[in-house]
Scaffold this active site. Structure first.
Site, short mmCIF file in Angstrom:
data_model
loop_
_atom_site.label_atom_id
_atom_site.label_comp_id
_atom_site.label_asym_id
_atom_site.label_seq_id
_atom_site.Cartn_x
_atom_site.Cartn_y
_atom_site.Cartn_z
N LYS A 1 39.10 49.48 32.34
CA LYS A 1 40.25 49.46 33.24
C LYS A 1 39.85 48.90 34.60
O LYS A 1 38.67 48.87 34.94
CB LYS A 1 40.84 50.86 33.39
N CYS B 1 39.78 58.58 40.59
CA CYS B 1 40.25 58.38 39.21
C CYS B 1 40.59 59.69 38.50
O CYS B 1 41.58 59.76 37.78
CB CYS B 1 39.22 57.57 38.42
N ASP C 1 34.77 57.34 33.78
CA ASP C 1 33.93 56.46 34.61
C ASP C 1 32.53 56.98 34.95
O ASP C 1 32.08 56.85 36.09
CB ASP C 1 34.67 56.12 35.91
#
Length: 184
Positions: free
Chosen positions: A78, A110, A14
């Site tokens: 996601k 995450c 991310d």
């Protein structure tokens, strides 16, 4: 346990436009340089890598400054925080490569959840400490403490690169030497 490129895979979590905008610019610049070094070295050794993107419609794509060295990445979109809970991510993992090196953001969300799940699946999880970030340093420190206690191996970009390369005679060392000098 030492890093072994034949057993390794990278997970880049991310590192996206809107998340990066919430971080200090200097921190992001260093993160990108460290990711570039790890990905470039990984590419030289044939180490596969996955790049996750948390809800890219809202948080934007992976940073444009990273696109040039991520051309061989498997991108996984996601909405779950834990990458392992995304079936596409699970299918992208190379089962025969037990060492998973994690970098990205945010450390306490995450990165943490993904690492803990990978440990539960029996993987050897390496957290590249100087290549993970959180908006708040206390959150990052807490995540690193939890990950260490859970059994993750805490390492750094240079440690991984030099463990993979093994010798100054290695041609890969010559190819990435400039990037090594540029990461601090």
């Amino acid at each position: 346990m030492m890093a072994d490129f034949e057993k390794s895979q990278l997970v880049i979590i991310d590192i996206q436009e809107k998340l990066a905008a919430a971080m200090p610019k200097e921190v992001i610049n260093k993160l990108v340089k460290r990711c570039e070094l790890l990905v470039t070295t990984a590419s030289e050794f044939g180490v596969p890598f996955i790049c996750s993107e948390q809800y890219p419609k809202g948080l934007g794509p992976t940073l444009s400054s990273m696109q040039s060295f991520l051309s061989d990445a498997k991108f996984v979109e996601k909405v779950v925080f834990n990458c392992v809970d995304e079936p596409v991510f699970e299918r992208c993992l190379v089962k025969s490569r037990p060492q998973i090196f994690i970098m990205g953001m945010e450390a306490h969300i995450c990165v943490l959840q993904t690492a803990l799940s990978l440990l539960d699946k029996g993987k050897d999880v390496f957290i590249v400490e100087d290549a993970i970030v959180s908006r708040n340093i206390l959150n990052k420190q807490n995540a690193i403490n939890r990950l260490r206690q859970a059994g993750c191996i805490i390492t750094t970009t240079e440690s991984v690169v030099f463990e993979w390369i093994k010798s100054a005679d290695n041609e890969v060392f010559k190819k990435v030497a400039g990037l090594i000098k540029d990461i601090d």
